[in-house]
Design a protein around this motif. Structure first.
Motif, short mmCIF file in Angstrom:
data_model
loop_
_atom_site.label_atom_id
_atom_site.label_comp_id
_atom_site.label_asym_id
_atom_site.label_seq_id
_atom_site.Cartn_x
_atom_site.Cartn_y
_atom_site.Cartn_z
N SER A 134 0.81 -1.23 0.00
CA SER A 134 0.00 0.00 0.00
C SER A 134 0.84 1.27 0.00
O SER A 134 0.31 2.37 0.08
CB SER A 134 -0.93 0.01 1.22
N TYR A 135 2.18 1.14 -0.01
CA TYR A 135 3.02 2.33 -0.19
C TYR A 135 3.00 2.69 -1.67
O TYR A 135 3.02 1.81 -2.53
CB TYR A 135 4.46 2.06 0.25
N ARG A 136 2.94 4.00 -1.94
CA ARG A 136 2.93 4.48 -3.34
C ARG A 136 3.82 5.71 -3.44
O ARG A 136 3.96 6.46 -2.48
CB ARG A 136 1.53 4.92 -3.77
N ASN A 188 18.14 2.50 0.99
CA ASN A 188 18.02 2.39 2.46
C ASN A 188 17.04 1.34 2.95
O ASN A 188 16.99 1.07 4.15
CB ASN A 188 17.63 3.75 3.05
N CYS A 189 16.24 0.77 2.09
CA CYS A 189 15.23 -0.19 2.57
C CYS A 189 15.93 -1.40 3.21
O CYS A 189 16.76 -2.05 2.57
CB CYS A 189 14.35 -0.65 1.41
N PRO A 190 15.60 -1.73 4.47
CA PRO A 190 16.31 -2.83 5.14
C PRO A 190 16.01 -4.21 4.57
O PRO A 190 16.73 -5.16 4.85
CB PRO A 190 15.82 -2.73 6.59
N THR A 191 14.94 -4.32 3.78
CA THR A 191 14.62 -5.64 3.21
C THR A 191 14.76 -5.66 1.68
O THR A 191 14.29 -6.60 1.04
CB THR A 191 13.17 -6.06 3.59
N ARG A 192 15.36 -4.62 1.12
CA ARG A 192 15.53 -4.51 -0.34
C ARG A 192 14.21 -4.73 -1.07
O ARG A 192 14.13 -5.47 -2.04
CB ARG A 192 16.57 -5.52 -0.84
N ASN A 193 13.19 -4.07 -0.55
CA ASN A 193 11.85 -4.28 -1.07
C ASN A 193 11.49 -3.30 -2.19
O ASN A 193 10.43 -3.42 -2.79
CB ASN A 193 10.85 -4.12 0.09
N ILE A 194 12.37 -2.31 -2.42
CA ILE A 194 11.99 -1.24 -3.36
C ILE A 194 12.87 -1.31 -4.62
O ILE A 194 14.08 -1.50 -4.52
CB ILE A 194 12.12 0.15 -2.69
N ARG A 195 12.22 -1.18 -5.75
CA ARG A 195 12.94 -1.19 -7.04
C ARG A 195 12.60 0.09 -7.79
O ARG A 195 11.49 0.61 -7.67
CB ARG A 195 12.47 -2.35 -7.92
N LYS A 219 8.82 1.00 -7.36
CA LYS A 219 7.85 -0.07 -7.08
C LYS A 219 8.18 -0.78 -5.78
O LYS A 219 9.34 -0.98 -5.44
CB LYS A 219 7.90 -1.13 -8.21
N PHE A 220 7.13 -1.17 -5.05
CA PHE A 220 7.29 -1.89 -3.79
C PHE A 220 6.96 -3.36 -4.02
O PHE A 220 5.91 -3.68 -4.58
CB PHE A 220 6.37 -1.29 -2.72
N ASN A 221 7.84 -4.24 -3.59
CA ASN A 221 7.62 -5.67 -3.81
C ASN A 221 6.96 -6.31 -2.58
O ASN A 221 6.29 -5.62 -1.82
CB ASN A 221 8.95 -6.34 -4.17
N SER A 237 8.47 -7.90 0.14
CA SER A 237 9.26 -8.25 1.34
C SER A 237 9.33 -7.11 2.35
O SER A 237 10.28 -7.02 3.12
CB SER A 237 10.67 -8.73 0.97
N CYS A 238 8.31 -6.28 2.36
CA CYS A 238 8.29 -5.15 3.30
C CYS A 238 8.20 -5.65 4.75
O CYS A 238 7.55 -6.65 5.03
CB CYS A 238 7.06 -4.29 3.00
N MET A 239 8.88 -4.94 5.67
CA MET A 239 8.70 -5.24 7.10
C MET A 239 7.92 -4.11 7.77
O MET A 239 7.77 -4.09 8.98
CB MET A 239 10.04 -5.50 7.79
N HIS A 240 7.48 -3.14 6.99
CA HIS A 240 6.62 -2.04 7.46
C HIS A 240 7.35 -1.12 8.45
O HIS A 240 6.73 -0.57 9.37
CB HIS A 240 5.38 -2.63 8.12
N CYS A 241 8.65 -0.93 8.24
CA CYS A 241 9.43 -0.13 9.19
C CYS A 241 9.16 1.37 9.05
O CYS A 241 9.54 2.14 9.92
CB CYS A 241 10.92 -0.41 9.01
N THR A 242 8.59 1.79 7.93
CA THR A 242 8.25 3.19 7.59
C THR A 242 9.46 4.06 7.24
O THR A 242 9.33 5.27 7.08
CB THR A 242 7.40 3.90 8.69
N ARG A 243 10.63 3.46 7.12
CA ARG A 243 11.84 4.25 6.84
C ARG A 243 11.75 4.99 5.51
O ARG A 243 12.15 6.15 5.40
CB ARG A 243 13.07 3.33 6.83
N CYS A 244 11.21 4.30 4.48
CA CYS A 244 11.15 4.94 3.16
C CYS A 244 10.27 6.18 3.21
O CYS A 244 10.64 7.24 2.71
CB CYS A 244 10.64 3.95 2.11
N LEU A 245 9.11 6.05 3.86
CA LEU A 245 8.15 7.16 3.91
C LEU A 245 8.74 8.37 4.64
O LEU A 245 8.69 9.49 4.16
CB LEU A 245 6.87 6.67 4.61
S1 SF4 Z 1 8.46 0.33 4.94
FE1 SF4 Z 1 10.60 -0.28 5.33
S2 SF4 Z 1 10.74 -2.38 4.59
FE2 SF4 Z 1 8.86 -1.51 3.70
S3 SF4 Z 1 9.49 -0.72 1.73
FE3 SF4 Z 1 9.65 0.99 3.15
S4 SF4 Z 1 11.80 0.94 3.87
FE4 SF4 Z 1 11.37 -1.04 2.90
#
Ligand code: SF4
Ligand SMILES: Cc1cc2nc3c(=O)[nH]c(=O)nc-3n(C[C@H](O)[C@H](O)[C@H](O)COP(=O)(O)O)c2cc1C
Ligand code: SF4
Length: 259
Positions: free
Chosen positions: A186-188, A202-209, A216-218, A220-228
Motif C-alpha cells: 500500500s506504499y505508493r 536504504n530499505c532494510p529488506t531490499r523491497n523497493i525497485r 515499485k514496492f515488492n 518483502s516489506c517489514m513495514h518499518c516506515t523508513r522509506c516514507l
Molecule cells: S516500509 Fe521499510 S521495509 Fe517496507 S518498503 Fe519501506 S523501507 Fe522497505
C-alpha cells in the motif's frame, strides 16, 4: 571488558537510544556499536552484549529475532547481557522477554531490561503523530533515561524472565512479518519523486525497485516506515494518504544546536 551493542532501528529512535546507552557505558570498557544491517556478528568472547529494537505489534521485529538466533554466538565466558526496546507506549510490549530468553539459551545472563518510550513513527489509521513538544521532550530525555537505567543495574543479580507465552509471542511476530509483506504493497510514490534512489538504497529488506516506470514496492516489506519518513521530497504515501514525516536525527540535532 568487551562490550558489543547491536540494534535494529527503522527510523532512528532505537539507534539514538543505542548511542545513548553506549555513552552511559563508556567507562566500563571498549565498546563496539552497530546496526544489525551492518551484519557484524557477536563473538563468543563478548563480556557484555546490549541488544535492542523497536516494538512492532507487541514484539521486536522478526528480522531482529532471526538475526539474534543466527549471529549471536553461544557465549563462552559467562557473558552478561542487557536488552532494550523503544516503543510509543510501554504497555503490551514483550520484546525484552523474547530477546532475554534467547540470549539465556546462548549462555548469557541478563542484568537489565529497559523499555524506553519514544515518539511513535507509525501514525497510520487511527494512530496520530505525537505533538512536537512531546517528540522533543522524549528525544531530549533519552540520554538521561539511558544513564539512569545503566546506573540502576545491579551487576551482582541476574534477572530471570519467565518464559510463559513466549512461543505465542514469537509466532505473532512471525505472523506480523507476513502481514507486513502485504501491507507494504500500500506504499505508493507520486509525481513529486525526484528519482534520487534513497528509498531503494536504504530499505532494510531490499523491497523497493526503481526502473523507467518509477518506484515499485515488492513483497518483502517489514513495514518499518523508513522509506516514507526518509524521502527527501515526501513523495511516498500509505493507502493513498500523505503523512508529515518523522525525522528524529534532525530534531535532535536542532535541540543540541539550541542548547
Ligand atoms: S516500509 Fe521499510 S521495509 Fe517496507 S518498503 Fe519501506 S523501507 Fe522497505
Ligand atoms: C510496524 C510498526 C508497528 C508498531 N507497533 C507498535 C506497538 O505495538 N506498540 C508501540 O508502543 N509502538 C509501536 N510502534 C512504534 C515504534 O515501536 C516506535 O516508534 C519505535 O520507537 C520506533 O523505533 P525506530 O525509530 O528505531 O524504528 C510501531 C511502529 C511500527 C513501524
Ligand atoms: S526517496 Fe523519494 S524521491 Fe527518492 S526515489 Fe524514493 S520516492 Fe523518489
Amino acid at each position: 571488558m568487551k562490550i558489543e551493542i547491536r540494534y535494529f532501528s527503522g527510523t532512528g529512535n532505537t539507534a539514538i537510544t543505542a548511542a545513548a546507552l553506549g555513552k552511559a557505558l563508556k567507562e566500563l570498557g571498549e565498546i563496539s556499536i552497530s546496526s544489525i544491517e551492518e551484519n557484524i556478528p557477536v563473538g563468543s568472547d563478548t563480556d557484555l552484549l546490549i541488544l535492542g529494537g523497536p516494538i512492532y505489534a507487541g514484539n521486536i521485529p522478526e528480522k531482529l529475532i532471526r538475526w539474534l538466533l543466527r549471529n549471536v554466538e553461544s557465549n563462552k565466558c559467562s557473558g552478561k547481557a542487557i536488552v532494550f526496546t523503544t516503543s510509543a507506549g510501554l504497555k503490551n510490549a514483550f520484546g525484552n522477554k523474547s530477546m532475554s530468553l534467547k540470549l539465556i539459551k546462548k549462555g548469557y545472563s541478563i542484568y537489565g531490561t529497559a523499555a524506553f518510550e519514544m515518539p511513535r513513527n507509525y501514525y497510520f489509521g487511527s494512530y496520530e503523530k505525537p505533538a512536537s513538544d512531546i517528540i522533543k521532550e522524549e528525544l531530549k530525555s533519552i540520554s538521561e533515561k539511558s544513564a539512569d537505567f545503566i546506573r540502576s543495574i545491579d551487576w551482582d543479580s541476574p534477572i530471570k524472565p519467565d518464559s510463559k507465552g513466549i512461543l505465542q509471542l514469537d509466532l505473532f511476530a512471525e505472523l506480523f512479518s507476513v502481514m507486513a509483506r502485504f501491507m507494504g504493497k500500500s506504499y505508493r510514490v507520486d509525481e513529486s519523486c525526484i528519482r534520487c534512489g534513497k528509498c531503494v538504497k536504504n530499505c532494510p529488506t531490499r523491497n523497493i525497485r526503481m526502473n523507467e516506470n518509477g518506484v515499485k514496492f515488492n513483497l518483502s516489506c517489514m513495514h518499518c516506515t523508513r522509506c516514507l519518513h526518509g524521502c527527501p521530497v515526501n513523495a511516498i504515501s500509505y493507502k493513498g494518504i500523505k503523512y508529515e514525516q518523522y525525522k528524529p536525527d534532525e530534531i535532535l540535532l536542532k535541540i543540541q544546536e539550541n542548547n
